[in-house]
Every structure is written in structure tokens, then in C-alpha cells.
Scaffold this motif. Structure first.
Motif, PDB file in Angstrom:
ATOM      1  N   SER A 141       0.833  -1.207   0.000  1.00  0.00           N
ATOM      2  CA  SER A 141       0.000   0.000   0.000  1.00  0.00           C
ATOM      3  C   SER A 141       0.865   1.253   0.000  1.00  0.00           C
ATOM      4  O   SER A 141       0.556   2.230  -0.688  1.00  0.00           O
ATOM      5  N   GLY A 142       1.964   1.241   0.779  1.00  0.00           N
ATOM      6  CA  GLY A 142       2.864   2.393   0.783  1.00  0.00           C
ATOM      7  C   GLY A 142       3.509   2.614  -0.570  1.00  0.00           C
ATOM      8  O   GLY A 142       3.599   3.758  -1.049  1.00  0.00           O
ATOM      9  N   LEU A 143       3.968   1.546  -1.202  1.00  0.00           N
ATOM     10  CA  LEU A 143       4.550   1.678  -2.530  1.00  0.00           C
ATOM     11  C   LEU A 143       3.527   2.180  -3.536  1.00  0.00           C
ATOM     12  O   LEU A 143       3.857   2.972  -4.430  1.00  0.00           O
ATOM     13  N   THR A 144       2.276   1.747  -3.392  1.00  0.00           N
ATOM     14  CA  THR A 144       1.222   2.221  -4.288  1.00  0.00           C
ATOM     15  C   THR A 144       1.048   3.730  -4.161  1.00  0.00           C
ATOM     16  O   THR A 144       0.948   4.451  -5.164  1.00  0.00           O
ATOM     17  N   GLY A 145       0.986   4.229  -2.922  1.00  0.00           N
ATOM     18  CA  GLY A 145       0.841   5.665  -2.723  1.00  0.00           C
ATOM     19  C   GLY A 145       1.987   6.445  -3.336  1.00  0.00           C
ATOM     20  O   GLY A 145       1.774   7.469  -4.014  1.00  0.00           O
ATOM     21  N   LEU A 146       3.222   5.985  -3.133  1.00  0.00           N
ATOM     22  CA  LEU A 146       4.372   6.701  -3.687  1.00  0.00           C
ATOM     23  C   LEU A 146       4.363   6.675  -5.209  1.00  0.00           C
ATOM     24  O   LEU A 146       4.643   7.696  -5.863  1.00  0.00           O
ATOM     25  N   LEU A 147       4.041   5.534  -5.792  1.00  0.00           N
ATOM     26  CA  LEU A 147       4.051   5.430  -7.251  1.00  0.00           C
ATOM     27  C   LEU A 147       2.918   6.243  -7.876  1.00  0.00           C
ATOM     28  O   LEU A 147       3.077   6.800  -8.965  1.00  0.00           O
ATOM     29  N   LEU A 148       1.781   6.325  -7.194  1.00  0.00           N
ATOM     30  CA  LEU A 148       0.704   7.185  -7.693  1.00  0.00           C
ATOM     31  C   LEU A 148       1.085   8.657  -7.595  1.00  0.00           C
ATOM     32  O   LEU A 148       0.801   9.447  -8.495  1.00  0.00           O
ATOM     33  N   HIS A 149       1.718   9.024  -6.492  1.00  0.00           N
ATOM     34  CA  HIS A 149       2.175  10.414  -6.350  1.00  0.00           C
ATOM     35  C   HIS A 149       3.226  10.753  -7.400  1.00  0.00           C
ATOM     36  O   HIS A 149       3.346  11.918  -7.817  1.00  0.00           O
ATOM     37  N   SER A 150       3.985   9.757  -7.843  1.00  0.00           N
ATOM     38  CA  SER A 150       5.002   9.998  -8.865  1.00  0.00           C
ATOM     39  C   SER A 150       4.394  10.391 -10.202  1.00  0.00           C
ATOM     40  O   SER A 150       5.106  10.888 -11.084  1.00  0.00           O
ATOM     41  N   LEU A 151       3.103  10.191 -10.373  1.00  0.00           N
ATOM     42  CA  LEU A 151       2.446  10.601 -11.615  1.00  0.00           C
ATOM     43  C   LEU A 151       2.321  12.110 -11.737  1.00  0.00           C
ATOM     44  O   LEU A 151       2.188  12.639 -12.847  1.00  0.00           O
ATOM     45  N   VAL A 152       2.355  12.830 -10.612  1.00  0.00           N
ATOM     46  CA  VAL A 152       2.135  14.274 -10.653  1.00  0.00           C
ATOM     47  C   VAL A 152       3.245  15.062  -9.975  1.00  0.00           C
ATOM     48  O   VAL A 152       3.166  16.286  -9.896  1.00  0.00           O
ATOM     49  N   ASP A 153       4.284  14.405  -9.486  1.00  0.00           N
ATOM     50  CA  ASP A 153       5.363  15.127  -8.811  1.00  0.00           C
ATOM     51  C   ASP A 153       6.660  14.340  -8.907  1.00  0.00           C
ATOM     52  O   ASP A 153       6.674  13.175  -9.316  1.00  0.00           O
TER      53      ASP A 153
END
Length: 799
Positions: free
Chosen positions: A480-492
Motif C-alpha cells: 500500500s505504501g509503494l502504491t501511494g508513492l508510485l501514484l504520487h510519482s504521476l504528478v510530482d
């Protein structure tokens, strides 16, 4: 005579031979040495996990270099331990092949980079972090490692989050202060927190240890509050995505109804709180349509030009204006203002479009790691002009605000495919580990008393009889933590802080190391090294002493190679300090040492060239000598970074100064450099204005007018270009056009923006002696019979 009686103790337990005793002592010594080396490696890995987030996310060069050295030392200890044990054992990981391919492509991209110095620095980081991954995978394999590393990560995350909350409330409403631990902005801090929050929630729900559960609860609370305080909308959206993944992974486990209901309600409450925070704190305004400023620009007729002194060609340095942080409170109203909604959506969409153009131009190997800011100058985003806007093309960027697009732009599309392959393998491994456990107990593991495993006596899973290991519960938090970071990487650009990268590698290594299907390959079984025929090479290769010495020598060489940039940077900073103190000899010496230590760094050549140029301008006797030295430094600088429009501009300036307006060869070289600068960045106003100045000086007035007109077309608030254009209009007899240009200069002055923005790109546009414009305007008024207006201008000059 009767025989001597038998000593049964002696007969049954004969004294060991001297050779056997010696072998046993050596074996015991080897076991102790291996344990000591293992403990040192574990302490080193733990230290990296703890200090990297606390020291400004390890972005500073000294801290980052110390991290490189520590990782190299730990790698050396790991190989020495295997050498001492006479068995080289490596854990087989699904990421071995993709990491090797990614490193190969990164190396090729560095070789063909448009700025080898910047790419080489990034290559060091890639190599070191890949080594760090293999260190983790091969040296954390026991349960007590989890019981040490996981609480340490939660504790450090709590400290970082708590300090962020303190900064938020003590510096309200200046949100940029919360990023002081994770520069450059709060979005970077949000990326780090996204890794910690799901892990903390997982441990708070399922940990068998009371103190760990309480620590996880505190960490979850602090990190969540700190995430809200960052005001990062990308972080909020990514957090919601990680919550969805957390719920989906937990839903497949057989849990008590109460615990599942509690989990779902808690997650819904968190999502609701996030939405309310966005509405109440950020208060986003409706999205406005971007002005089509190009329609405001009327086409100009190709005319012609003159200027001020050629020495004024050297204008201010442009600055990379960030798109993501609001300006300081005292500057609001004076710099270009955009709503946060516009920043979040429009700017990123435009930036991604420009990044796709870069990928189209460099599809296979990219432009080189660390070179996005250089190549983006050719693809700058125009800004609609209004009363508060000074520069139209002053916005530049070092990051694409999308990690995936930036990877493709800097290292090519194949590297992006391999990166996505790595992410896919991590998640596939984690999900396969979860599918092997058909039940997650809804209460602490220690309460599972029956049935117990017969061999170990430890509690087991009620349905399968497998050991109820708390590692299985961590997988949900890690994924779940990796998912959040990878999703945030889409916009930052949240993967840029080294501390976030290190925690990301920790998570990936834990998932890979604790996969239940992981086996050692045949060549990785750790069999003792057998001796081969008696040859010199065989004796050298199979001697532990020789191998250990070789490992230490290689480590020392790599450490020295990694340390050289830090020493060079120290001398570079000393040179800047000496230059401020006007100790020019010492400054030159420091810059030269920095160049020798790190010859691929273009900044060192630029600073030394700037100093030589300054000495040439202030020293008439040795002007030629210093100009020759400055020319050599600028040529080296352009050779290292040929796609940098600013470097081309500087080299063109130095060629013009060296020519003194007479040497035709140097004048042609100067013109060629300015033209190359405009090929790289057609909107760069300082190169086009300087080229217009040279055209005017050598008598090409029509071409000069065209360049000045093109300059004000791109940057209407560039005062010097307008003044030069007006001078040439007057010389050509176009007095009405000249009058219009002078009046526009006066309008720009009346906005009174220069005292508040006196540096950087915008300051260079406004920097000018406005009395010259008033004087010329008064003369034109007087020539046209507008005596009252001329009188007003003369009075203004007297003031």
C-alpha cells in the motif's frame, strides 16, 4: 609383573591431536568474525535508514557522499564475510536481471548525454542504490531484522512528521517552511509520508507486540496529520489510492466482522477528512481558461537596428522558477500569480506535453540523467501576460512533475519499460506471498494458541497449519505504501530525494527477501571453494588473504572516486567565498583544484571563466591575457554541455569582447555562438538581444532591428531591447514607432517592479537606466511640437 590398570577416561576420550585442535580454534574464530561482520553490516543498514530522512533528505552533497561511502564500506564487509566463510552466497531475486539491464541503459545514456558531468553524478547514485538493494536482500533474512528495522522506520517517520507539524503551526501560513526537512517543497515530504502511513496502520491493526502497536498508532497519527499539513493535492490523491489498495488487500483475508467493520469505517473516515481538508484549507478556486496570449502579439515587419555598449551584452543569469511553491508572502502581488488549481492541472499538462516532445526527439537513450533542466529550456512554457507578470518565458524546470515521463526523457523509453517491469515484479512477488496465506487473524498473533506447529510449538494459522508469521501482515502495508508513492510519482518528482529512494529500496528488498518461494540458484548454493590444479593463478585466486586484499583495494579505489566530487565541491565553495572577498588569486587556485578533481563538472569552468572575464573588464593592461583565459574556460564549458543556450551565450559574449569590434574572425565566432544559442532556445531573449547589438555595431541595422523586434515579441518587458529598438527606429526616421517604444518603457517603469525583483531572469529584463528613455522621449516630444509633455519629461529628469 602385572600390567598397568587402564584409565577408562583416557581410553574413551583420547586427547585431540594438535592439528585437529588448531582447526577447531580456527573454525571458532571464523564463526566469531563472521558474526562481527554481520553485526557491523546490520548496524550500518540501520544507520542509513535512520539518518537519511533527518539530514534534509540527504540532498546535500556532503551527506549524500557520506551515504555512498557507507554503502561501499558495507558492501566491502559483506564480501569479506563471504571470503572468510570461503563460500560466496547470493540470494536469487527476480529483480537481478531488470536491475542489470537498467544499469546498462543508464551507463549508455551517460556516455551519450548532453551534459556528461550531470549524468555522471546521477550514475553514481544509481550504482550505489543498486548495491544497497543487494546489500539488503543478502543481509536481512531473519525475523529479528524486521523487529529492528520496521520500528526504526516508524520512529524516524514519526520524528520527521512531528517536526513537519511543528513547522506548519509555527510558520503559518508560509507552507514552504514545512519542506525544510525534505527540500525543495512539501510535495517531497508527502511522498516520504505516503510510504510510512500504510505500514503504520498495518502494524497498529495486526501487531502482536503492544509497544509496537502503540508506536505504530502514534506514527500513523503524526504522519497523517503531517500529510494534511503539506497541502499536497497530489499527495492526497495518492493517499486515497493507497487506502483503496489497503482495503482490497485486507478484504481478501478472513477476518472477524467487527475488525473488518472497524477497518473500513476508519479508512472511510480518513478519506472524508482528506476531502474536507481540501475544501476548507486549500479553498481551490474555479479553473480559469489560460489566456491565448499569442493572439495578442501582432506580427512585426522585418526592419533593422543599433544599441548601447557591447560590454552590456553580458546580462543577468536566468533562474529556474519553480511551478509548485507559492511565492513568499512579502513578494505576493509583485510576481506572477496563479491559482493553485491552475498550477496543479494546467501547468502539469503543459509540462507533460513538452516532456513528450523531448521523448520524441530522444526516444532510445534520452538526453542523459540529470539533464532535464537543460533540454527543457528549448521547450519552455509561455505565461499569459498581465499587470503582475514580468517574464513570458522565464519559467523553466528541472523536473517533469511525472517520474515516469522524466525517466523516459532522460534515459529513454527502454529504461521506462524496465522500470515498470521492476515495479510489476515487486507487486507480483508481494501478491504471491499474500495468496499463500488464506487467513489473516483478526486478533494478535500471540493469541493463536491452537493448533500449534508440532515441530516448533509456535502458533499456527487455524486453517492451514502454517506458522502465523507477522511478516505476512507487513506485506499489505508495504504494498500500500509503494502504491501511494508510485501514484504520487504521476504528478510530482517524489523519487528525487535520496531518503525517499532509500526507504523505497528497503520496502522492495523486504518484499523480495521474505517471499516464501524464494530459493537460491544452483550457482548460489554457497558451496566451499574447491582447489584446482597447482598453478600460480589458482593459488592467488583461492587464497582468502589475496581475495580479501583485492576486495579492500577495490573498495578504497571506489571510495576515493566517490569522494573526489565532494572535495572538488569544497574547493568550489571556497573559490566563491574568496571571490566575494576579492581574493582573486586564491579563488582562481580553488577553482583550478576543483576542475582537476572533477573535470567533467561544467559549473567549475563557468565560474572560473566568469572570474577571468571580470578581471579582463577591470584590468586594461592585462585585458587580452584574461580574455584568452576566459575564452578557454568557456570553450571547455560548452564542450561539456553543448545544448545549454546560456553557455553558448556566454561564449559568444567573450568572443565579442576579445574581438574589440575589429577582429572579423572572432566576430563571426561570436555570431555563430549566439545563433547556436537561439537554435537550442529560440525564446532566449538575452541571446537575441546580444546578437542584435552585434549586428548594429557592425552595420547590419536591418538584421539588428529584426532581432530586437523578435526579442520584444517573446519578452515584451525586456527594457533594454525596447530601448535599442527605439534608437534604431529613430535612426531610420520611424519616429512614431520610436515614440511608441519609449512610452512603453515608461509604462514599465511606472509599474515600479524592479526594486522588488532586482535579480534573476525577471530582474535582468527590467534592469536599465530609465533616465535614458525619458531623455529620448522628451526630445521626440519636443521635435513633434508636444512641448507640455516634453516639459513634463524634463522635470521628471530633474527629480
Amino acid at each position: 609383573m602385572s600390567p598397568a590398570p587402564l584409565n577408562r577416561r583416557t581410553e574413551l576420550n583420547p586427547a585431540p591431536l594438535a592439528g585437529t585442535r588448531k582447526k577447531r580454534n580456527i573454525k571458532r574464530c571464523g564463526v566469531k568474525t563472521s558474526k562481527i561482520l554481520s553485526r557491523l553490516i546490520e548496524f550500518g543498514l540501520l544507520a542509513i535508514l535512520i539518518y537519511t530522512p533527518l539530514l534534509r533528505a540527504t540532498k546535500q552533497i556532503p551527506v549524500l557522499t557520506a551515504t555512498y561511502i557507507l554503502i561501499l564500506i558495507l558492501t566491502c564487509l559483506w564480501f569479506l564475510r563471504m571470503n572468510w566463510q570461503r563460500s560466496f552466497r547470493f540470494v536469487s531475486s527476480p529483480l537481478n536481471l531488470p536491475l542489470a539491464l537498467f544499469l546498462s541503459l543508464a551507463l549508455l545514456s551517460t556516455i551519450f548525454s548532453i551534459n556528461k558531468g550531470a549524468s555522471l553524478a546521477e550514475l553514481y547514485k544509481v550504482i550505489t542504490f543498486i548495491l544497497f538493494y543487494f546489500l539488503l536482500v543478502n543481509n536481512i533474512g531473519k525475523e529479528y531484522h524486521l523487529k529492528v528495522f520496521i520500528p526504526a522506520a516508524l520512529g524516524v517517520g514519526s520524528i520527521v512528521a512531528g517536526y513537519g507539524v511543528y513547522q506548519y503551526f509555527s510558520h503559518w501560513p508560509n507552507l514552504t517552511e514545512i519542506a525544510s526537512t525534505f527540500p525543495p517543497n512539501p510535495n517531497s515530504l508527502a511522498g516520504y509520508l505516503l510510504l510510512i502511513i500504510p505500514l503504520a496502520f498495518a502494524l497498529a491493526l495486526w501487531s502482536s507486540s503492544k509497544w509496537l502497536s502503540r508506536l505504530a498508532f502514534v506514527a500513523a497519527s503524526l504522519t497523517f496529520i503531517s500529510l494534511l499539513a503539506t497541502h499536497s493535492r497530489g499527495g492526497y490523491l495518492a493517499f486515497m489510492g493507497s487506502v483503496v489498495v489497503f482495503i482490497l488487500l485486507s478484504r481478501k483475508r478472513v477476518m472477524e466482522r467487527k475488525r473488518r467493520l472497524f477497518l473500513l469505517l476508519g479508512m472511510l473516515l480518513i478519506i472524508t477528512t482528506s476531502l474536507v481538508t481540501i475544501q476548507m484549507i486549500l479553498k481551490p478556486r474555479p479553473l480559469k481558461k489560460p489566456a491565448d496570449f499569442l493572439s495578442e502579439l501582432k506580427p512585426y515587419s522585418p526592419i533593422q537596428v543599433t544599441v548601447q555598449e557591447a560590454s552590456d551584452v553580458s546580462l543577468g543569469e536566468p533562474v529556474s522558477t519553480r511551478f509548485f511553491t507559492p511565492p513568499p508572502k512579502e513578494e505576493r502581488g509583485f510576481t506572477f500569480q496563479r491559482t493553485s488549481t491552475t498550477i496543479f492541472i494546467i501547468d502539469r499538462l503543459q509540462m507533460w506535453g513538452r516532456t513528450l516532445e523531448i521523448i520524441r526527439d530522444y526516444p532510445f537513450l534520452g538526453t542523459g540523467m540529470g539533464t532535464y533542466g537543460i533540454i527543457f529550456k528549448r521547450h519552455k512554457i509561455p505565461i499569459p501576460l498581465n499587470n503582475e507578470t514580468i517574464a513570458r518565458y522565464g519559467m523553466s524546470a528541472r523536473f517533469a512533475h511525472n517520474e515516469y515521463l522524466q525517466i523516459a526523457a532522460e534515459t529513454g523509453l527502454p529504461s521506462l519499460v524496465i522500470f515498470l517491469w521492476i515495479i510489476t515484479l515487486i507487486f507480483r512477488t508481494g501478491l504471491r506471498t499474500l495468496t499463500k496465506v488464506t487467513q489473516l487473524p483478526s486478533y494478535p498473533v500471540t493469541q493463536l494458541k491452537e493448533p500449534a506447529n508440532r515441530q516448533t510449538g509456535k502458533p499456527a494459522n487455524r486453517q492451514t497449519g502454517q506458522l502465523a508469521n507477522w511478516q505476512n501482515y507487513l506485506i499489505i502495508g508495504l504494498l500500500s505504501g509503494l502504491t501511494g508513492l508510485l501514484l504520487h510519482s504521476l504528478v510530482d518528482f517524489v523519487l528525487r530525494p535520496p531518503a525517499t529512494d532509500i526507504l523505497f529500496i528497503y520496502f522492495a528488498a523486504l518484499i523480495m527477501r521474505y517471499q516464501q518461494t524464494g530459493k537460491l540458484a544452483n550457482w548460489q548454493t554457497g558451496k566451499p571453494i574447491t582447489h584446482h590444479p597447482d598453478t600460480l593463478f589458482s593459488h592467488l585466486y583461492h587464497s582468502p588473504l589475496i581475495r580479501g586484499s583485492l576486495i579492500i583495494c577495490i573498495t578504497l579505489i571506489l571510495t576515493a572516486q566517490v569522494t573526489l566530487p565532494l572535495i572538488a565541491y569544497r574547493h568550489y565553495r571556497k573559490g566563491i567565498d574568496y571571490q566575494k572577498e576579492k581574493a582573486f588569486d586564491r579563488a582562481i587556485s580553488s577553482y583550478l583544484i576543483a576542475q582537476r578533481l572533477e573535470p567533467t563538472n561544467d559549473r567549475y569552468h563557468k565560474n572560473l571563466g566568469d572570474l577571468y572575464r571580470h578581471l579582463a573588464l577591470v584590468s586594461k593592461e592585462e585585458r587580452r591575457f584574461w580574455l584568452e583565459k576566459a575564452t578557454r574556460e568557456y570553450e571547455k564549458m560548452v564542450l561539456l554541455s553543448p545544448r545549454d543556450s546560456h553557455y553558448r551565450r556566454d561564449l559568444g559574449v567573450i568572443y565579442w569582447l576579445a574581438s574589440q569590434g575589429k577582429d572579423r574572425l572572432l566576430i563571426n565566432k561570436s555570431i555563430a555562438q549566439f545563433r547556436e544559442s537561439l537554435k537550442v532556445d529560440p525564446t532566449f531573449p538575452f541571446s537575441s538581444c546580444a546578437l542584435g547589438i552585434i549586428y548594429a555595431k557592425i552595420g547590419w541595422e536591418d538584421e539588428a532591428i529584426e532581432k530586437f523586434a523578435r526579442t520584444v515579441y517573446y519578452e515584451p518587458n525586456y527594457v533594454e531591447a525596447r530601448y535599442n529598438l527605439a534608437i534604431l527606429y529613430s535612426k531610420k526616421g520611424s519616429y512614431n514607432r520610436a515614440l511608441s517604444e519609449y512610452e512603453k518603457i515608461v509604462e514599465i517603469e511606472e509599474r515600479n517592479l524592479f526594486p522588488k525583483i532586482s535579480s534573476g531572469y525577471e530582474g535582468a529584463l527590467l534592469k536599465f537606466d530609465y533616465t535614458l528613455a525619458h531623455l529620448q522621449l522628451a526630445r521626440l516630444y519636443e521635435m513633434g511640437g508636444r512641448l507640455e509633455e516634453a516639459k513634463a519629461e524634463y522635470k521628471h529628469l530633474l527629480k
